[in-house]
Design an enzyme around this catalytic site. Structure first.
Site, mmCIF file in Angstrom:
data_model
loop_
_atom_site.group_PDB
_atom_site.id
_atom_site.type_symbol
_atom_site.label_atom_id
_atom_site.label_comp_id
_atom_site.label_asym_id
_atom_site.label_seq_id
_atom_site.Cartn_x
_atom_site.Cartn_y
_atom_site.Cartn_z
ATOM 1 N N LYS A 1 0.826 -1.209 0.000
ATOM 2 C CA LYS A 1 0.000 0.000 0.000
ATOM 3 C C LYS A 1 0.857 1.254 0.000
ATOM 4 C CE LYS A 1 -4.425 -1.590 1.627
ATOM 5 N NZ LYS A 1 -5.533 -1.501 2.562
ATOM 6 N N LYS B 1 -4.910 -8.473 -6.511
ATOM 7 C CA LYS B 1 -6.131 -8.730 -5.734
ATOM 8 C C LYS B 1 -7.258 -7.772 -6.135
ATOM 9 C CE LYS B 1 -6.814 -7.198 -1.529
ATOM 10 N NZ LYS B 1 -7.047 -6.920 -0.120
ATOM 11 N N LYS C 1 -11.276 -2.640 -3.244
ATOM 12 C CA LYS C 1 -12.191 -1.489 -3.334
ATOM 13 C C LYS C 1 -11.493 -0.244 -3.817
ATOM 14 C CE LYS C 1 -13.696 -2.337 1.422
ATOM 15 N NZ LYS C 1 -12.416 -2.690 2.054
HETATM 16 N N1 AQP Z 1 -9.947 -9.824 -3.292
HETATM 17 C C1 AQP Z 1 -10.259 -10.434 -2.164
HETATM 18 N N2 AQP Z 1 -10.423 -11.777 -2.130
HETATM 19 C C2 AQP Z 1 -10.758 -12.422 -0.977
HETATM 20 N N3 AQP Z 1 -10.941 -11.766 0.194
HETATM 21 C C3 AQP Z 1 -10.786 -10.431 0.201
HETATM 22 N N4 AQP Z 1 -10.891 -9.518 1.168
HETATM 23 C C4 AQP Z 1 -10.642 -8.279 0.671
HETATM 24 N N5 AQP Z 1 -10.368 -8.368 -0.643
HETATM 25 C C5 AQP Z 1 -10.443 -9.697 -0.956
HETATM 26 C C6 AQP Z 1 -11.219 -9.840 2.558
HETATM 27 O O1 AQP Z 1 -12.247 -8.965 2.983
HETATM 28 C C7 AQP Z 1 -12.043 -8.677 4.366
HETATM 29 C C8 AQP Z 1 -12.053 -7.202 4.593
HETATM 30 O O2 AQP Z 1 -10.984 -6.589 3.931
HETATM 31 P P1 AQP Z 1 -10.798 -5.030 4.112
HETATM 32 O O3 AQP Z 1 -11.761 -4.336 3.270
HETATM 33 O O4 AQP Z 1 -10.878 -4.663 5.525
HETATM 34 O O5 AQP Z 1 -9.350 -4.764 3.690
HETATM 35 P P2 AQP Z 1 -8.558 -5.132 2.419
HETATM 36 O O6 AQP Z 1 -8.135 -6.561 2.486
HETATM 37 O O7 AQP Z 1 -7.476 -4.153 2.318
HETATM 38 O O8 AQP Z 1 -9.622 -4.953 1.247
HETATM 39 P P3 AQP Z 1 -9.509 -4.049 0.009
HETATM 40 O O9 AQP Z 1 -10.768 -4.230 -0.790
HETATM 41 O O10 AQP Z 1 -8.232 -4.308 -0.720
HETATM 42 O O11 AQP Z 1 -9.559 -2.625 0.651
HETATM 43 P P4 AQP Z 1 -8.693 -1.360 0.282
HETATM 44 O O12 AQP Z 1 -8.754 -1.250 -1.208
HETATM 45 O O13 AQP Z 1 -9.386 -0.235 0.984
HETATM 46 O O14 AQP Z 1 -7.347 -1.606 0.792
HETATM 47 C C9 AQP Z 1 -10.731 -9.316 4.773
HETATM 48 O O15 AQP Z 1 -11.006 -10.536 5.425
HETATM 49 C C10 AQP Z 1 -10.044 -9.556 3.468
HETATM 50 O O16 AQP Z 1 -9.172 -10.661 3.529
#
Ligand code: AQP
Length: 347
Positions: free
Chosen positions: A123, A206, A209
């Site tokens: 990040k 991955k 969001k």
């Molecule tokens: N692509 C993914 N595949 C499987 N699991 C996922 N999770 C997130 N993306 C995937 C799971 O969702 C839960 C919450 O994640 P989060 O939103 O708190 O944080 P993150 O992993 O950083 O998700 P994002 O979408 O990538 O958010 P941003 O873009 O804001 O950093 C977790 O259990 C995660 O494993």
């Protein structure tokens, strides 16, 4: 010198997990996390689910959008099957135990441990001097989120595995440093066919969001047409689907679409490959689009309905926060006693 106490102590099974309201929920959040949250609730286990707004602000959030995203995520949880009467559903900032224990864990976690966190490296990228201190400390707050409830199991996607290992290290070090057997050693629950849903534009990244391309993800707020279009346009390759999973080894985009199909259909990837062996993407993608629309559209409609009454969502989050606080407050107070803080204020 406190003596290390590692006597195994039975902690009652308790599930905790969270999702950041740093944008709209994606298919990745749904398949990697939310579906599991609902399953655990339906198994009758005590379940505590949190919209981690304090984590969201580790990168700047527009206040109005953050409020909206928090309510929308709550609506997404409920629409996907979380029952606020059976699970505790709340937003993190309403329960101060999280940040209190988070600070204590900042003092337990070691710089070396934090520096190895790959999500921070990903990040922060080349910009690590300019990202917030909170982004760096995030995994210690995440450990506090879990340990404030002495949770024993945490359903997450594959990407959170390293943070949960850190949570275990923090709990072990706290127990050793203070000669107690106070915190459980948490078990990650990484289950299902899509523990790491990849971007629809690049099978090596991955689905996220915060990806600048909306085409890279399916949002839980996308309508049926948008979902179908995104799947039809998803990156794939020119070959037909093979008859074994091994044949997808070097085809990340194809593998991703098969995994998504499997997770949505409640099948294993092998079952999907057996069913579609030899099929071209011209056949497979429309079938996947239909399946995704069938599974996701009812959730989207219910989210839209729930979002018409934001006051009711706030009420649910407030009631959940009161229940969460009733569990976390005594645990964090005991932590203060263990570490030597005077608590003499009259309440
Ligand atoms: N692509 C993914 N595949 C499987 N699991 C996922 N999770 C997130 N993306 C995937 C799971 O969702 C839960 C919450 O994640 P989060 O939103 O708190 O944080 P993150 O992993 O950083 O998700 P994002 O979408 O990538 O958010 P941003 O873009 O804001 O950093 C977790 O259990 C995660 O494993």
């Amino acid at each position: 010198m406190p003596s290390p106490v590692q006597t195994p102590q039975a902690f009652p099974t308790r599930i905790f997990s969270g999702i950041q309201p740093s944008g709209g929920l994606t298919l990745g959040n749904y398949l990697g996390a939310l579906q599991r949250f609902v399953e655990k609730q339906d198994e009758g286990i005590e379940t505590i689910y949190c919209l981690v707004d304090m984590h969201a602000i580790t990168t700047w959030q527009d206040p109005a959008k953050l409020r909206h995203a928090t309510r929308e995520a709550a609506a997404g949880f409920i629409a996907a099957g979380i029952d606020p009467a059976r699970s505790i559903l709340f937003n993190q900032s309403q329960v101060t135990a999280h940040v209190e224990l988070g600070w204590i864990f900042n003092c337990v976690a070691r710089m070396g441990w934090m520096s190895r966190m790959t999500q921070f490296k990903d990040k922060a990228g080349k910009n690590s001097e300019n990202v917030s201190l909170g982004l760096y400390a995030y995994p210690a707050l995440m450990a506090a989120d879990i340990m404030a409830y002495k949770a024993t199991h945490v359903p997450v996607g594959e990407d959170q595995k390293q943070h949960l290992e850190l949570c275990r290290d923090i709990a072990i070090k706290f127990n050793n440093d203070y000669g107690v057997n106070f915190f459980p050693i948490v078990e990650p629950v990484i289950e299902g066919a899509a523990t790491r849903v990849m971007s629809l534009r690049d099978g090596t990244n991955k689905m996220s969001k915060s990806d600048p391309s909306d085409q890279s993800r399916i949002n839980l707020t996308d309508d049926a047409d948008t979902i179908a279009k995104k799947i039809r346009k998803a990156k794939s390759d020119a070959d037909a689907l093979p008859d074994t999973l091994d044949g997808l080894k070097d085809r990340p985009e194809a593998r991703n679409l098969v995994n998504i199909f499997a997770a949505l259909a409640n099948l294993s990837p092998t079952q999907v490959i057996t069913q579609y062996a030899g099929a071209q993407f011209g056949t497979f993608k429309p079938a996947l689009a239909d399946l995704a629309v069938e599974k996701l559209s009812p959730i989207t409609s219910e989210m839209t309905r729930l979002m018409k009454d934001p006051a009711e969502i706030d009420r649910i989050l407030g009631a959940g926060a009161a229940r969460a606080d009733a569990i976390a407050r005594p645990i964090v107070d005991q932590v203060y006693d263990i570490i030597g803080m005077i608590r003499s204020r009259q309440v």
